[in-house]
Enzyme design. Structure first.
Site, short mmCIF file in Angstrom:
data_model
loop_
_atom_site.label_atom_id
_atom_site.label_comp_id
_atom_site.label_asym_id
_atom_site.label_seq_id
_atom_site.Cartn_x
_atom_site.Cartn_y
_atom_site.Cartn_z
N GLU A 1 27.22 1.08 22.28
CA GLU A 1 28.13 -0.01 21.94
C GLU A 1 29.06 0.42 20.82
O GLU A 1 28.68 0.39 19.64
CB GLU A 1 27.34 -1.24 21.49
CG GLU A 1 26.49 -1.87 22.56
CD GLU A 1 26.00 -3.25 22.13
OE1 GLU A 1 26.33 -4.22 22.81
OE2 GLU A 1 25.31 -3.34 21.11
N HIS B 1 20.89 -2.99 17.18
CA HIS B 1 22.21 -3.55 17.45
C HIS B 1 23.06 -3.47 16.19
O HIS B 1 22.56 -3.64 15.06
CB HIS B 1 22.10 -5.00 17.92
CG HIS B 1 23.36 -5.54 18.49
ND1 HIS B 1 24.40 -5.99 17.70
CD2 HIS B 1 23.78 -5.69 19.78
CE1 HIS B 1 25.39 -6.40 18.46
NE2 HIS B 1 25.05 -6.23 19.73
N GLU C 1 25.07 -5.41 14.76
CA GLU C 1 25.04 -6.57 13.88
C GLU C 1 23.79 -6.57 13.01
O GLU C 1 23.82 -7.02 11.86
CB GLU C 1 25.13 -7.85 14.72
CG GLU C 1 26.51 -8.03 15.34
CD GLU C 1 26.54 -8.88 16.59
OE1 GLU C 1 27.61 -8.98 17.21
OE2 GLU C 1 25.48 -9.44 16.95
N ASN D 1 23.16 -10.35 25.96
CA ASN D 1 22.66 -10.62 24.61
C ASN D 1 23.30 -11.91 24.12
O ASN D 1 24.49 -11.95 23.83
CB ASN D 1 23.01 -9.45 23.69
CG ASN D 1 22.60 -9.69 22.25
OD1 ASN D 1 21.79 -10.57 21.96
ND2 ASN D 1 23.16 -8.91 21.34
N TRP D 2 22.50 -12.96 24.02
CA TRP D 2 23.03 -14.27 23.64
C TRP D 2 23.31 -14.40 22.15
O TRP D 2 23.99 -15.33 21.73
CB TRP D 2 22.05 -15.36 24.07
CG TRP D 2 22.11 -15.68 25.53
CD1 TRP D 2 22.91 -15.09 26.48
CD2 TRP D 2 21.34 -16.68 26.21
NE1 TRP D 2 22.68 -15.66 27.70
CE2 TRP D 2 21.73 -16.65 27.58
CE3 TRP D 2 20.38 -17.60 25.81
CZ2 TRP D 2 21.17 -17.50 28.53
CZ3 TRP D 2 19.82 -18.45 26.75
CH2 TRP D 2 20.21 -18.40 28.10
N GLY E 1 27.79 -9.24 25.73
CA GLY E 1 27.69 -10.28 24.71
C GLY E 1 28.30 -11.58 25.17
O GLY E 1 27.69 -12.37 25.88
N GLY E 2 29.55 -11.82 24.76
CA GLY E 2 30.21 -13.09 25.01
C GLY E 2 30.21 -13.55 26.45
O GLY E 2 29.98 -14.73 26.74
N SER F 1 32.41 -5.88 24.76
CA SER F 1 33.41 -6.72 25.44
C SER F 1 33.54 -6.39 26.93
O SER F 1 34.64 -6.32 27.48
CB SER F 1 34.77 -6.59 24.75
OG SER F 1 34.69 -7.04 23.41
N GLY G 1 32.85 -7.85 20.59
CA GLY G 1 33.41 -9.14 20.25
C GLY G 1 34.88 -9.14 19.91
O GLY G 1 35.43 -10.15 19.47
#
Length: 284
Positions: A200, A128, A130, A41-42, A267-268, A246, A206
């Site tokens: 998640e 998600h 966020e 997921n960018w 993610g990252g 993460s 993150g």
């Protein structure tokens, strides 16, 4: 299918989401029975089309004949979707980070499933954390997204998970039960083959914190128990449940070795082709 949230919680009873008795309790649900799924997921990255094309191409190059037999997908910003598709060819799928439940009309800034489908998108995220926390997307809105994605003939990755305070109060199972029940409302057993669940834990996204493989496995097993109560055991055993939060090259192998963890939503690390390439090429 007509189970109240209270009924679901009563089915779970006093069993904790982290109860040892749930860990590896059904060998029949081992990864061997389900195709692994590694996804990235960018989010709001990268910043230019050229960067997106370069990153997508680099990631695609990490998939070789020696890679695990797994599905791989990248969820990217809308403006990069077609460019990323061209860059990766048939090596992996490129999906959308979200959709609008409405098909057309006065919804400024929205992107519909018909628009996405018209450019070849077959996967989209919903729920998600966020989107839930920052953008205020409620369970009902997330459910509308899921229904619309499936109605369009696409597939959805429904994200669920508890906050740090809920985790500390041992409420992970309860939170997942409610989010699954509401997010999957109106989706039939037959349509569940186009649904993937991504667990998640919000406290791990993150932050660099990762749930231990044992904790993650326990919650994944609990999610399967919830799905079995909503549908049946066959559906629960066939649905893929991914872990997100993460995920790194250092943690992926042990996570993927758990019987109820079928993949990862990254993610990252998905913004680094070397790191994500190692995750794609997990070893169990």
């Amino acid at each position: 299918m007509k189970l109240s949230a209270i009924t679901l919680l009563s089915i779970l009873g006093s069993v904790s989401a982290f109860a040892p008795s749930l860990v590896g309790s059904r060998a029949s649900t081992h990864l061997d029975a389900r195709r692994p799924f590694i996804s990235g997921n960018w989010k709001l990255n990268p910043q230019t089309r050229d960067e997106a094309v370069s990153l997508a191409a680099d990631i695609a190059s990490k998939i070789t004949d020696d890679s695990p037999d797994a599905d791989v997908a990248l969820f990217v910003p809308y403006v990069f979707i077609e460019s990323a598709m061209s860059a990766v060819g048939n090596k992996l799928s490129v999906g959308a980070e979200g959709v609008c439940p409405q098909v057309q009309g006065a919804f400024t800034g929205a992107v519909s499933t018909t628009m996405l489908d018209s450019v070849g998108v077959k996967w989209a995220l919903a729920g998600h954390s966020e989107r839930r926390v920052i953008f205020g997307e409620a369970d009902e809105y997330i459910n509308a997204q899921c229904l619309r994605i499936i109605e369009q003939g696409m597939s959805v990755m429904l994200c669920i998970g508890e906050s740090e305070s809920e985790y500390e109060q041992n409420l992970a199972g309860s939170v997942c039960a409610v989010q699954l029940r509401k997010g999957l409302a109106g989706i039939s057993k037959e349509q569940m083959d186009r649904v993937v669940i991504a667990y998640e834990p919000v406290w791990a996204i993150g932050t660099g914190k990762v749930a231990t493989p044992e904790v993650a496995q326990s919650v994944h097993s609990t999610c399967r128990s919830i799905i079995a109560a909503m549908y049946d055991q066959e559906t629960a055993d066939s649905v893929r449940v991914l872990y997100g939060g993460s995920v790194t090259p250092e943690s992926v192998d042990e996570l993927m070795g758990q019987p109820d963890i079928d993949g990862a939503l990254v993610g990252g690390a998905s913004l680094d082709s070397e790191k994500f390439g190692r995750i794609i090429n997990f070893q169990v």
